[in-house]
Design a protein around this motif. Sequence first.
Motif, PDB file in Angstrom:
ATOM      1  N   GLY A  12      29.082  37.746  14.322  1.00  0.00           N
ATOM      2  CA  GLY A  12      29.239  38.814  15.280  1.00  0.00           C
ATOM      3  C   GLY A  12      29.951  40.017  14.732  1.00  0.00           C
ATOM      4  N   PHE A  13      30.326  40.863  15.685  1.00  0.00           N
ATOM      5  CA  PHE A  13      30.943  42.156  15.398  1.00  0.00           C
ATOM      6  C   PHE A  13      32.143  42.293  16.313  1.00  0.00           C
ATOM      7  N   GLY A  14      33.274  42.689  15.744  1.00  0.00           N
ATOM      8  CA  GLY A  14      34.495  42.787  16.532  1.00  0.00           C
ATOM      9  C   GLY A  14      34.784  44.174  17.079  1.00  0.00           C
ATOM     10  N   GLY A  15      33.990  45.166  16.712  1.00  0.00           N
ATOM     11  CA  GLY A  15      34.246  46.544  17.110  1.00  0.00           C
ATOM     12  C   GLY A  15      34.371  47.422  15.879  1.00  0.00           C
ATOM     13  N   CYS A  16      34.745  46.805  14.762  1.00  0.00           N
ATOM     14  CA  CYS A  16      34.864  47.495  13.477  1.00  0.00           C
ATOM     15  C   CYS A  16      34.357  46.587  12.349  1.00  0.00           C
ATOM     16  N   ASN A  17      34.807  45.352  12.352  1.00  0.00           N
ATOM     17  CA  ASN A  17      34.444  44.387  11.313  1.00  0.00           C
ATOM     18  C   ASN A  17      33.450  43.357  11.839  1.00  0.00           C
ATOM     19  N   THR A  18      32.700  42.772  10.898  1.00  0.00           N
ATOM     20  CA  THR A  18      31.822  41.663  11.249  1.00  0.00           C
ATOM     21  C   THR A  18      32.554  40.359  10.930  1.00  0.00           C
ATOM     22  N   PHE A  19      32.104  39.268  11.565  1.00  0.00           N
ATOM     23  CA  PHE A  19      32.754  37.981  11.326  1.00  0.00           C
ATOM     24  C   PHE A  19      31.723  36.867  11.319  1.00  0.00           C
ATOM     25  N   ALA A  20      32.151  35.748  10.776  1.00  0.00           N
ATOM     26  CA  ALA A  20      31.356  34.525  10.803  1.00  0.00           C
ATOM     27  C   ALA A  20      32.318  33.360  10.983  1.00  0.00           C
ATOM     28  N   ALA A  21      31.848  32.304  11.639  1.00  0.00           N
ATOM     29  CA  ALA A  21      32.664  31.112  11.862  1.00  0.00           C
ATOM     30  C   ALA A  21      31.735  29.980  12.286  1.00  0.00           C
ATOM     31  N   THR A  22      32.285  28.769  12.321  1.00  0.00           N
ATOM     32  CA  THR A  22      31.552  27.684  12.960  1.00  0.00           C
ATOM     33  C   THR A  22      32.041  27.610  14.399  1.00  0.00           C
ATOM     34  N   ALA A  23      31.140  27.278  15.305  1.00  0.00           N
ATOM     35  CA  ALA A  23      31.506  27.190  16.724  1.00  0.00           C
ATOM     36  C   ALA A  23      30.724  26.039  17.336  1.00  0.00           C
ATOM     37  N   PHE A  24      31.457  25.131  17.971  1.00  0.00           N
ATOM     38  CA  PHE A  24      30.833  23.945  18.548  1.00  0.00           C
ATOM     39  C   PHE A  24      31.025  23.899  20.048  1.00  0.00           C
ATOM     40  N   PRO A  25      29.930  24.011  20.817  1.00  0.00           N
ATOM     41  CA  PRO A  25      30.019  23.725  22.251  1.00  0.00           C
ATOM     42  C   PRO A  25      30.263  22.222  22.408  1.00  0.00           C
ATOM     43  N   LEU A  26      31.284  21.846  23.173  1.00  0.00           N
ATOM     44  CA  LEU A  26      31.662  20.446  23.358  1.00  0.00           C
ATOM     45  C   LEU A  26      31.391  20.017  24.791  1.00  0.00           C
ATOM     46  N   LYS A  27      31.631  18.739  25.096  1.00  0.00           N
ATOM     47  CA  LYS A  27      31.451  18.214  26.451  1.00  0.00           C
ATOM     48  C   LYS A  27      32.335  18.955  27.436  1.00  0.00           C
ATOM     49  N   GLU A  28      31.931  18.909  28.689  1.00  0.00           N
ATOM     50  CA  GLU A  28      32.678  19.511  29.791  1.00  0.00           C
ATOM     51  C   GLU A  28      32.950  20.997  29.563  1.00  0.00           C
ATOM     52  N   GLN A  29      31.980  21.665  28.945  1.00  0.00           N
ATOM     53  CA  GLN A  29      32.004  23.109  28.737  1.00  0.00           C
ATOM     54  C   GLN A  29      33.212  23.608  27.949  1.00  0.00           C
ATOM     55  N   HIS A  30      33.607  22.839  26.933  1.00  0.00           N
ATOM     56  CA  HIS A  30      34.639  23.303  26.018  1.00  0.00           C
ATOM     57  C   HIS A  30      33.953  23.939  24.817  1.00  0.00           C
ATOM     58  N   LEU A  31      34.686  24.771  24.127  1.00  0.00           N
ATOM     59  CA  LEU A  31      34.153  25.470  22.959  1.00  0.00           C
ATOM     60  C   LEU A  31      35.217  25.460  21.880  1.00  0.00           C
ATOM     61  N   ALA A  32      34.856  25.007  20.693  1.00  0.00           N
ATOM     62  CA  ALA A  32      35.779  25.010  19.554  1.00  0.00           C
ATOM     63  C   ALA A  32      35.258  26.009  18.527  1.00  0.00           C
ATOM     64  N   VAL A  33      36.078  26.977  18.174  1.00  0.00           N
ATOM     65  CA  VAL A  33      35.701  27.996  17.193  1.00  0.00           C
ATOM     66  C   VAL A  33      36.600  27.827  15.980  1.00  0.00           C
ATOM     67  N   GLY A  34      35.975  27.696  14.811  1.00  0.00           N
ATOM     68  CA  GLY A  34      36.718  27.516  13.566  1.00  0.00           C
ATOM     69  C   GLY A  34      37.307  28.832  13.073  1.00  0.00           C
ATOM     70  N   PRO A  35      37.967  28.779  11.911  1.00  0.00           N
ATOM     71  CA  PRO A  35      38.553  30.000  11.342  1.00  0.00           C
ATOM     72  C   PRO A  35      37.486  31.080  11.127  1.00  0.00           C
ATOM     73  N   LEU A  36      37.890  32.315  11.362  1.00  0.00           N
ATOM     74  CA  LEU A  36      36.962  33.445  11.241  1.00  0.00           C
ATOM     75  C   LEU A  36      36.993  34.016   9.830  1.00  0.00           C
ATOM     76  N   ALA A  37      35.828  34.242   9.269  1.00  0.00           N
ATOM     77  CA  ALA A  37      35.698  34.983   8.016  1.00  0.00           C
ATOM     78  C   ALA A  37      35.367  36.422   8.408  1.00  0.00           C
ATOM     79  N   LEU A  38      36.238  37.366   8.002  1.00  0.00           N
ATOM     80  CA  LEU A  38      36.105  38.763   8.439  1.00  0.00           C
ATOM     81  C   LEU A  38      35.856  39.700   7.274  1.00  0.00           C
ATOM     82  N   THR A  39      35.125  40.783   7.560  1.00  0.00           N
ATOM     83  CA  THR A  39      35.078  41.879   6.591  1.00  0.00           C
ATOM     84  C   THR A  39      36.393  42.637   6.730  1.00  0.00           C
ATOM     85  N   LYS A  40      36.733  43.475   5.763  1.00  0.00           N
ATOM     86  CA  LYS A  40      38.037  44.156   5.787  1.00  0.00           C
ATOM     87  C   LYS A  40      37.860  45.674   5.754  1.00  0.00           C
ATOM     88  N   ARG A  41      37.136  46.197   6.724  1.00  0.00           N
ATOM     89  CA  ARG A  41      36.952  47.646   6.814  1.00  0.00           C
ATOM     90  C   ARG A  41      38.211  48.295   7.358  1.00  0.00           C
TER      91      ARG A  41
END
Length: 166
Positions: free
Chosen positions: A92-121
């Motif tokens: 995705g895009f944060g407003g200035c930098n782009t990012f990548a991460a792993t994200a797992f939708p879990l049971k009961e509508q939980h969401l786990a997002v791993g560490p973000l890899a960001l560009t450094k603009r």
Amino acid sequence: MGNAMKAMQVALAAGAVALLASATQASAQNMLGYGQKNRDKANAPQYIPPLKAQEKIFPLDSTWTAVSLNGKPFAGNERPSFIIDKQYRARGFGGCNTFAATAFPLKEQHLAVGPLALTKRNCDKAVGASEMQFFTALRTSGQWDMVGSQLVIKSQAGELRFDRAL
């Protein structure tokens, strides 16, 4: 005469089996077997476990554009956005930098997002601050829900709301 004798023996044996079967069935109807008293309670109310709410499925392969964080709208044309693909990679895009991460939708509508890899603009100070709030909220996400057409992600940093991108 031997065949007639065999046929008579077979008929007698078949008759004896039929007689035995009907006698067994009649005595079985008169017997009180294990659990008989429970079978007689046909009108007793039956326990029915409560229905669980239908588990929602996270909308993978959809791009979501941020609308607000804690009710405060994201300003400008460069609003944050993200997508989670079927391999559970978020980009995705944060407003200035782009990012990548792993994200797992879990049971009961939980969401786990791993560490973000960001560009450094280098970003405008206000945009950078807004972007960091967005990244913090996304990274600490706990639960998600679909409210109308919006995706709502609740996190330690507050509530993110997204519209589906066209």
